[in-house]
Design an enzyme around this catalytic site. Sequence first.
Site, PDB file in Angstrom:
ATOM      1  N   SER A   1      -9.083   5.139  -6.103  1.00 53.11           N
ATOM      2  CA  SER A   1      -7.803   4.449  -6.031  1.00 53.11           C
ATOM      3  C   SER A   1      -7.906   3.125  -5.268  1.00 53.11           C
ATOM      4  CB  SER A   1      -6.790   5.398  -5.412  1.00 53.11           C
ATOM      5  OG  SER A   1      -5.518   5.057  -5.860  1.00 53.11           O
TER       6      SER A   1
ATOM      7  N   HIS B   1      -4.330  11.873 -10.822  1.00 52.83           N
ATOM      8  CA  HIS B   1      -4.914  10.890  -9.918  1.00 52.83           C
ATOM      9  C   HIS B   1      -5.583  11.625  -8.747  1.00 52.83           C
ATOM     10  CE1 HIS B   1      -5.089   6.857  -8.239  1.00 52.83           C
ATOM     11  NE2 HIS B   1      -4.556   7.278  -7.104  1.00 52.83           N
TER      12      HIS B   1
ATOM     13  N   LYS C   1     -10.778   0.107  -5.501  1.00 52.45           N
ATOM     14  CA  LYS C   1     -10.666  -1.355  -5.633  1.00 52.45           C
ATOM     15  C   LYS C   1     -11.615  -1.994  -4.618  1.00 52.45           C
ATOM     16  CE  LYS C   1      -5.573  -0.617  -5.922  1.00 52.45           C
ATOM     17  NZ  LYS C   1      -5.232  -0.083  -7.201  1.00 52.45           N
TER      18      LYS C   1
ATOM     19  N   TRP D   1      -0.483   5.494 -14.320  1.00 50.21           N
ATOM     20  CA  TRP D   1      -0.213   4.432 -13.340  1.00 50.21           C
ATOM     21  C   TRP D   1      -1.433   3.519 -13.191  1.00 50.21           C
ATOM     22  CZ3 TRP D   1       3.885   2.334 -11.381  1.00 50.21           C
ATOM     23  CH2 TRP D   1       3.876   1.684 -10.142  1.00 50.21           C
TER      24      TRP D   1
END
Length: 694
Positions: free
Chosen positions: A251, A392, A255, A342
């Site tokens: 998540s 997720h 990044k 998402w």
Amino acid sequence: MFAIGAALFAQTPGFNYDESKVGAYTLPDPLRFANGTPVRNADDWRTKRRAEILRLFESEVYGKTPTRKIKLRSEVLEQSASALGGAATRRQVRLWFGEAANAPFVDLLIYLPNNAPRPVPVFLGLNFAGNHTVNADPAIRVTKSWMRETANNHVASEKDRGLSAGRWEVEKVIARGYGTVTAYYGDIDPDFDDGFQNGVHPLFYSDGKTKPAADEWGTIGAWAWGLSRAMDYIETDRDIDAKRVALHGHSRIGKAALWAGAQDERFAIVISNNSGEGGAALARRDFGETTARINTSFPHWFAGNFKKYNGKPQEIPVDQHMLMALIAPRPLYVNSAVEDQWADPRGEFLGALGADPVYRLLGTEGLPAKARPGIEQPSMGRIGYHIRNGKHDVTIYDWTQWMNFADRVWKRGLAGNWNLDAGKGKVYWIGLADDLKSGSFFGATGGRLAEMKDLAVSGGSLKFRVERIFETTPPRRTEAFVEARLEAERLIGSTRVGERTIKWEGGRAPVLNEHDNGSWKRGKTVRVLDSLPAAEDWQLDKGVLRNRSDKAKTRFTTEHYRNFELHVEYKLPKGGNSGIGLRDHYEVQLEDDFGKPVSSHGNGAVYSRIAPRVNASKPAGQWQSIDIRLIGRDVTITLNGVKTIDRATIGGIAGMAATVHEDRAGPIGLQGDHGPVEFRNVTITPLTSSSSLP
Ligand code: GTR
């Protein structure tokens, strides 16, 4: 997290779950310079285009990372060689950013497999809620740093030990010969918008500056910087292979992992787990979380400049496929989850695919899949991708693919030790070095290990030849040809000796969680000979057991033992030969070798595995005594009162091995088919440890 998000969306727009609204977009071409001229070759890429793209990500997306070097200081806070029930070495290291007494620091938690050769490859990643959440190990220190959770007023809690264990799978990583290095992301920069007053940003303020400029780093940049500092530490730790560090992140931390991997080429593999917007997903699709949305919810993550692109992702001079292209030609793995819309799974796949032309220009295989592969059907080349069922999160499915990918690109798949079942009570063993250039084989040449000759490894398969010369008159030579392939972590193969082919199959030799570390207590001593089951070819007379013929079958205890001290007295005639079987795994050799040079096949040796330090044998015809202490694979042997093997580790099964289940208890065997032998005063004392796992 998904559910909380859904409630928020109602009030804050800036997301899209409608594929038909994605519309047409044109991705900037990584293989064309900003001025429109094409990137013609690897040299153009390396020397010019890569730098051009990196500069754009710095000024427009994540912000420039300061280049000034901070003096690092590391301190080992705690370590133990018998963590996780003996499977791993744990190390907790504090890394100070600067020399000041109040310098900020990050605490690294390191687990390294005890059964793997040093230096070991590792998986490195930041965690969301403190090191103590990645495993229930009570020795992990609980951080005092700010916590995202409000439940306990932003303070970490003892109660959360092991809370994220399923996202880390430390034991499984260790079992596959990898180490784990992790740190709490909030140690580097707490994840909230405070105008960059806490965390590492202020370390770089000078001349009255109080916050980063619009083209300077935000919080993702700080996390990425912290990962590079963890790498600085790794380069100083001799037990870790700094050339084989797989950087992973989930998540928002995914990044940061991609951004760290793009800037710092020391990371050998980069893995993005559900990193979504600002990670692997293409911004131009504006699907799921959007640029406008992420900059509003998390104003501290990116450079100030990135906000210019709210609602206008098509104007960003780069897109996320180019971030991943910066990682080329190093292996890159991207994965998504079906229910994590998402993060835009399709956009994540297209991001990885968009990096493929650069990987190919640099002469690698790139991403084999040209269309998004089916659910839980990974595609692995130099770039790998999978989408799994579920939400997720990080799951064992994800970890398994990452480890398969790492095995593949580091050609480790076949490396290591394999216990193989050849049927009819026969077991074989293969041990292959990490570089796949050498190895040894047990099976088809008697109880001995044989060195692999003409070893050829390609992809998941291997081929080699072994030979053994028997010192008979005339000498006899046995030659065997071995072939095997790896399929879903099983090694499947065959051995051909002359006209005969034997098929076999097996898995990795198990990790034995027990070590001779001072925690062992002696149980009740048992006299063995009195309780042996009856056997015609042996005779027990006044406490002395002797074989009646040279073909007497091995005499086994009915009781099975795991960790123990075994005392045996024995007598051999001139040229005599016998052995003691330990749990059906290993053999201690008994042989008349008085006055001869020591060898791993001589008296008191762990057959084919460990030679005694000195020859402490007595002449033939005399009673000799041997004491064997065996815990896991750790062995100590005292021959005739002389400690000849001191806490050495047995490399694997050989000799009288009869089972692939090296982690199970087994009988003690007394061998009687190699010639006359006598035994007396055989006793065994089981050992138990308070710290051993069942
Ligand atoms: C969400 C955010 C995502 C992702 C995620 C996470 O709130 O919108 O970009 O980073 O958090 O980090 O779990």
